[in-house]
Design an enzyme around this catalytic site. Structure first.
Site, PDB file in Angstrom:
ATOM      1  N   LYS A  99      -6.501  -4.924  15.840  1.00  0.00           N
ATOM      2  CA  LYS A  99      -5.799  -4.007  16.756  1.00  0.00           C
ATOM      3  C   LYS A  99      -6.045  -4.431  18.208  1.00  0.00           C
ATOM      4  CE  LYS A  99      -3.937  -1.488  13.665  1.00  0.00           C
ATOM      5  NZ  LYS A  99      -2.514  -1.693  13.399  1.00  0.00           N
ATOM      6  N   SER A 145      -5.103   1.870  17.555  1.00  0.00           N
ATOM      7  CA  SER A 145      -6.076   2.833  17.037  1.00  0.00           C
ATOM      8  C   SER A 145      -7.118   3.137  18.094  1.00  0.00           C
ATOM      9  CB  SER A 145      -6.753   2.203  15.817  1.00  0.00           C
ATOM     10  OG  SER A 145      -7.898   2.942  15.462  1.00  0.00           O
ATOM     11  N   LEU A 165     -12.206  10.862   5.668  1.00  0.00           N
ATOM     12  CA  LEU A 165     -12.726  12.197   5.371  1.00  0.00           C
ATOM     13  C   LEU A 165     -11.714  13.122   4.673  1.00  0.00           C
ATOM     14  CD1 LEU A 165     -15.031  14.237   5.654  1.00  0.00           C
ATOM     15  CD2 LEU A 165     -14.177  14.774   7.946  1.00  0.00           C
ATOM     16  N   ASN A 206       0.833  -1.211   0.000  1.00  0.00           N
ATOM     17  CA  ASN A 206       0.000   0.000   0.000  1.00  0.00           C
ATOM     18  C   ASN A 206       0.866   1.260   0.000  1.00  0.00           C
ATOM     19  OD1 ASN A 206      -2.597   1.173  -0.031  1.00  0.00           O
ATOM     20  ND2 ASN A 206      -2.438   1.646   2.157  1.00  0.00           N
ATOM     21  N   TYR A 251     -10.833  -5.268  11.008  1.00  0.00           N
ATOM     22  CA  TYR A 251      -9.651  -4.403  11.160  1.00  0.00           C
ATOM     23  C   TYR A 251      -9.485  -4.002  12.632  1.00  0.00           C
ATOM     24  CZ  TYR A 251      -6.976  -0.136  11.546  1.00  0.00           C
ATOM     25  OH  TYR A 251      -6.078   0.815  11.988  1.00  0.00           O
TER      26      TYR A 251
HETATM   27  P1  NAD Z   1      -0.323   2.727   5.245  1.00  0.00           P
HETATM   28  O1  NAD Z   1      -1.099   1.680   4.512  1.00  0.00           O
HETATM   29  O2  NAD Z   1      -0.050   3.996   4.543  1.00  0.00           O
HETATM   30  O3  NAD Z   1       1.064   2.106   5.738  1.00  0.00           O
HETATM   31  C1  NAD Z   1       1.223   0.762   6.101  1.00  0.00           C
HETATM   32  C2  NAD Z   1       2.457   0.231   5.384  1.00  0.00           C
HETATM   33  O4  NAD Z   1       2.646  -1.142   5.750  1.00  0.00           O
HETATM   34  C3  NAD Z   1       2.332   0.280   3.863  1.00  0.00           C
HETATM   35  O5  NAD Z   1       3.488   0.889   3.314  1.00  0.00           O
HETATM   36  C4  NAD Z   1       2.242  -1.191   3.457  1.00  0.00           C
HETATM   37  O6  NAD Z   1       2.841  -1.416   2.198  1.00  0.00           O
HETATM   38  C5  NAD Z   1       2.975  -1.885   4.592  1.00  0.00           C
HETATM   39  N1  NAD Z   1       2.575  -3.272   4.863  1.00  0.00           N
HETATM   40  C6  NAD Z   1       1.332  -3.767   5.084  1.00  0.00           C
HETATM   41  N2  NAD Z   1       1.406  -5.091   5.359  1.00  0.00           N
HETATM   42  C7  NAD Z   1       2.723  -5.427   5.333  1.00  0.00           C
HETATM   43  C8  NAD Z   1       3.443  -6.629   5.541  1.00  0.00           C
HETATM   44  N3  NAD Z   1       2.830  -7.781   5.816  1.00  0.00           N
HETATM   45  N4  NAD Z   1       4.797  -6.603   5.431  1.00  0.00           N
HETATM   46  C9  NAD Z   1       5.455  -5.453   5.139  1.00  0.00           C
HETATM   47  N5  NAD Z   1       4.824  -4.289   4.924  1.00  0.00           N
HETATM   48  C10 NAD Z   1       3.469  -4.275   5.023  1.00  0.00           C
HETATM   49  O7  NAD Z   1      -1.081   2.982   6.626  1.00  0.00           O
HETATM   50  P2  NAD Z   1      -0.850   4.097   7.723  1.00  0.00           P
HETATM   51  O8  NAD Z   1      -2.003   5.013   7.687  1.00  0.00           O
HETATM   52  O9  NAD Z   1       0.511   4.662   7.604  1.00  0.00           O
HETATM   53  O10 NAD Z   1      -0.981   3.227   9.042  1.00  0.00           O
HETATM   54  C11 NAD Z   1       0.146   2.690   9.722  1.00  0.00           C
HETATM   55  C12 NAD Z   1      -0.333   1.866  10.899  1.00  0.00           C
HETATM   56  O11 NAD Z   1      -1.117   2.685  11.761  1.00  0.00           O
HETATM   57  C13 NAD Z   1      -1.227   0.691  10.515  1.00  0.00           C
HETATM   58  O12 NAD Z   1      -0.929  -0.398  11.375  1.00  0.00           O
HETATM   59  C14 NAD Z   1      -2.613   1.223  10.773  1.00  0.00           C
HETATM   60  O13 NAD Z   1      -3.534   0.198  11.049  1.00  0.00           O
HETATM   61  C15 NAD Z   1      -2.388   2.090  11.998  1.00  0.00           C
HETATM   62  N6  NAD Z   1      -3.389   3.157  12.145  1.00  0.00           N
HETATM   63  C16 NAD Z   1      -3.640   4.006  11.109  1.00  0.00           C
HETATM   64  C17 NAD Z   1      -4.612   4.990  11.262  1.00  0.00           C
HETATM   65  C18 NAD Z   1      -4.925   5.954  10.126  1.00  0.00           C
HETATM   66  O14 NAD Z   1      -5.943   6.612  10.192  1.00  0.00           O
HETATM   67  N7  NAD Z   1      -4.082   6.088   9.102  1.00  0.00           N
HETATM   68  C19 NAD Z   1      -5.313   5.112  12.459  1.00  0.00           C
HETATM   69  C20 NAD Z   1      -5.021   4.233  13.497  1.00  0.00           C
HETATM   70  C21 NAD Z   1      -4.048   3.251  13.329  1.00  0.00           C
HETATM   71  C1  UD1 Z   2     -12.162   5.245  10.341  1.00  0.00           C
HETATM   72  C2  UD1 Z   2     -12.408   3.835  10.795  1.00  0.00           C
HETATM   73  C3  UD1 Z   2     -11.498   3.513  11.959  1.00  0.00           C
HETATM   74  C4  UD1 Z   2     -10.058   3.737  11.577  1.00  0.00           C
HETATM   75  C5  UD1 Z   2      -9.889   5.173  11.072  1.00  0.00           C
HETATM   76  C6  UD1 Z   2      -8.522   5.455  10.570  1.00  0.00           C
HETATM   77  C7  UD1 Z   2     -14.745   3.334  10.231  1.00  0.00           C
HETATM   78  C8  UD1 Z   2     -16.101   3.069  10.769  1.00  0.00           C
HETATM   79  N1  UD1 Z   2     -13.809   3.679  11.141  1.00  0.00           N
HETATM   80  O1  UD1 Z   2     -12.391   6.118  11.433  1.00  0.00           O
HETATM   81  O2  UD1 Z   2     -11.679   2.163  12.353  1.00  0.00           O
HETATM   82  O3  UD1 Z   2      -9.203   3.525  12.692  1.00  0.00           O
HETATM   83  O4  UD1 Z   2     -10.803   5.401   9.982  1.00  0.00           O
HETATM   84  O5  UD1 Z   2      -8.243   4.731   9.409  1.00  0.00           O
HETATM   85  O6  UD1 Z   2     -14.514   3.240   9.024  1.00  0.00           O
HETATM   86  N2  UD1 Z   2     -17.094  11.120   6.821  1.00  0.00           N
HETATM   87  C9  UD1 Z   2     -17.987  11.724   5.967  1.00  0.00           C
HETATM   88  N3  UD1 Z   2     -17.803  11.569   4.613  1.00  0.00           N
HETATM   89  C10 UD1 Z   2     -16.784  10.826   4.085  1.00  0.00           C
HETATM   90  C11 UD1 Z   2     -15.872  10.208   4.978  1.00  0.00           C
HETATM   91  C12 UD1 Z   2     -16.066  10.362   6.346  1.00  0.00           C
HETATM   92  O7  UD1 Z   2     -18.921  12.385   6.397  1.00  0.00           O
HETATM   93  O8  UD1 Z   2     -16.689  10.706   2.862  1.00  0.00           O
HETATM   94  C13 UD1 Z   2     -17.276  11.303   8.278  1.00  0.00           C
HETATM   95  C14 UD1 Z   2     -17.495  10.030   9.048  1.00  0.00           C
HETATM   96  O9  UD1 Z   2     -18.849   9.703   9.089  1.00  0.00           O
HETATM   97  C15 UD1 Z   2     -16.905  10.376  10.415  1.00  0.00           C
HETATM   98  C16 UD1 Z   2     -15.777  11.361  10.066  1.00  0.00           C
HETATM   99  O10 UD1 Z   2     -16.060  11.864   8.766  1.00  0.00           O
HETATM  100  O11 UD1 Z   2     -17.858  11.037  11.196  1.00  0.00           O
HETATM  101  C17 UD1 Z   2     -14.404  10.725  10.060  1.00  0.00           C
HETATM  102  O12 UD1 Z   2     -14.425   9.584   9.200  1.00  0.00           O
HETATM  103  P1  UD1 Z   2     -13.103   8.809   8.769  1.00  0.00           P
HETATM  104  O13 UD1 Z   2     -12.098   9.756   8.255  1.00  0.00           O
HETATM  105  O14 UD1 Z   2     -13.507   7.688   7.867  1.00  0.00           O
HETATM  106  O15 UD1 Z   2     -12.532   8.233  10.133  1.00  0.00           O
HETATM  107  P2  UD1 Z   2     -13.279   7.377  11.282  1.00  0.00           P
HETATM  108  O16 UD1 Z   2     -14.616   6.934  10.872  1.00  0.00           O
HETATM  109  O17 UD1 Z   2     -13.176   8.166  12.529  1.00  0.00           O
END
Ligand code: NAD
Ligand code: UD1
Length: 331
Positions: free
Chosen positions: A152, A124, A199, A35, A148
């Site tokens: 976590k 998360s 969002l 990704n 998902y």
């Molecule tokens: P991302 O997808 O941009 O980054 C994840 C990276 O891990 C990618 O580069 C992907 O190629 C790599 N990857 C996935 N599976 C792998 C594997 N088996 N071996 C080696 N590489 C692998 O995601 P992100 O937004 O940077 O998220 C990073 C971490 O934080 C994740 O564990 C995600 O679940 C967690 N997290 C993200 C959010 C968010 O909103 N972005 C919120 C809470 C937690």
């Molecule tokens: C989502 C995931 C959460 C994950 C997080 C980060 C769900 C239910 N939850 O959180 O598990 O850890 O992303 O990857 O998917 N919204 C809109 N229009 C859009 C997109 C979002 O109105 O097109 C609203 C949503 O309803 C929410 C807020 O924006 O109220 C934030 O949404 P989003 O960015 O998807 O994050 P979470 O739902 O908080």
């Protein structure tokens, strides 16, 4: 420290690699690029003027991971690698459980074999489920609504048990709220595949004209304006939180919320984006999205007291930096 960063080419990982390098650590990145794009590593080098060791390896591949540990002396691990699309996890639960759980098990197993005792895990706010806001680390966790989220919650429990059984092991579980924004250079940021679920990337793509109109999911929640409330945090603040956690780590389990402590509604975020960037974001109100909760924001006291870390960047900066990256970004 020599830090192994899994998933270091991804969105949060790449920003954390920048912060680690800027703080004087050396970094080994492991990513299978499922990704993310390899070009991000060049951008990190451009920003920091420092070298990174890179392995294109799947973290579920134990012998490949072990090979890295034999080649380098590693002081600590930050484990970002994982799959994170909520709706895809409902369609492909086995893929999600396998990737997100086996990667963590392999890493901890190899860490134990090579006596690496500092481990930082990406969790998360989703593990809190529909709890009462603000979310505090000591709360009993509510069930999550999708595979998902389960990966976590389960990973947290596995890591806590392993830490209890190994007194030298130091574990930080970092519960992220809603990471948004991009590095101030505009060189690295969030570039989701296909149509975004979250969002902020949806907003930036509407602003760019790639998508027609934002759909706001529900305006009948019990919040100030009826739309969902979230704790948006600048990805650079989040990255700095990882450096603080790594530096602080002592034996045992330490759980921290990484958020700003401020709730912002969907309509407030749209408004902030329009003000910050002087650009209109057309939207319409539609039905609630299944699985969404009304409000989610952090109590940030613990990270402040123990790590000395607080988020510094406000919602305007988040919107400005997200937009700068989107404008620069070419598929
Ligand atoms: P991302 O997808 O941009 O980054 C994840 C990276 O891990 C990618 O580069 C992907 O190629 C790599 N990857 C996935 N599976 C792998 C594997 N088996 N071996 C080696 N590489 C692998 O995601 P992100 O937004 O940077 O998220 C990073 C971490 O934080 C994740 O564990 C995600 O679940 C967690 N997290 C993200 C959010 C968010 O909103 N972005 C919120 C809470 C937690
Ligand atoms: C989502 C995931 C959460 C994950 C997080 C980060 C769900 C239910 N939850 O959180 O598990 O850890 O992303 O990857 O998917 N919204 C809109 N229009 C859009 C997109 C979002 O109105 O097109 C609203 C949503 O309803 C929410 C807020 O924006 O109220 C934030 O949404 P989003 O960015 O998807 O994050 P979470 O739902 O908080």
């Amino acid at each position: 420290m020599q830090v192994l960063v899994t998933g270091g080419v991804g969105y949060i990982g790449s920003h954390t690699v920048v912060s680690l390098l800027e703080a004087g650590h050396s970094v080994i990145v492991v990513d299978n690029l499922v990704n993310s794009k390899i070009e991000t590593l060049d951008k990190i080098k451009q920003i920091t003027n420092k070298d990174i060791i890179f392995y294109q390896v799947d973290v579920t591949d134990e012998s490949a991971v072990e090979n890295i540990f034999t080649n380098h002396s590693i002081d600590g691990i930050i484990h970002f690698a994982g799959l994170k699309a909520v709706s895809e996890s409902v369609e492909r639960p086995l893929t999600y459980y396998y990737n997100n759980l086996v990667s963590t098990l392999v890493l901890v197993k190899v860490c134990q074999k090579y006596n690496v005792n500092r481990f930082v895990f990406s969790s998360s706010a989703t593990v809190y489920g529909d709890n009462k806001v603000p979310f505090v680390e000591s709360m009993n966790l509510f069930p999550t609504t999708n595979p998902y989220g389960e990966t976590k919650a389960i990973s947290e429990r596995i890591l806590i048990d392993i830490t209890k059984a190994n007194p030298a092991f130091s574990l930080a579980i970092l519960r992220y709220f809603n990471p948004v924004g991009a590095h101030e250079s505009g060189l690295i940021g969030e570039a989701p595949n296909g149509i975004p679920n979250n969002l902020m990337p949806y907003v930036t793509q509407v602003a760019k004209g790639k998508l027609n109109k934002l759909r706001v999911f529900g305006n009948d929640y019990p919040t100030t304006d009826g739309t969902g409330v979230r704790d948006f945090i600048h990805v650079t603040d989040l990255a700095e939180g990882h450096v603080a956690a790594l530096d602080y780590l002592t034996a045992g389990t330490h759980i921290y919320n990484l958020g700003t402590g401020e709730g912002t509604s969907v309509l407030e975020l749209i408004h902030a984006f329009e003000v910050a960037n002087e650009i209109k974001v057309p939207y319409e109100i539609v039905e609630r999205r299944p699985g969404d909760i009304a409000s989610c924001y952090a109590d940030t006291t613990k990270a402040k007291q123990e790590l000395g870390w607080v988020a510094k960047r406000d919602i305007i900066e988040m919107c400005r930096d997200a937009w700068r990256f989107e404008k620069n970004y070419k598929e």
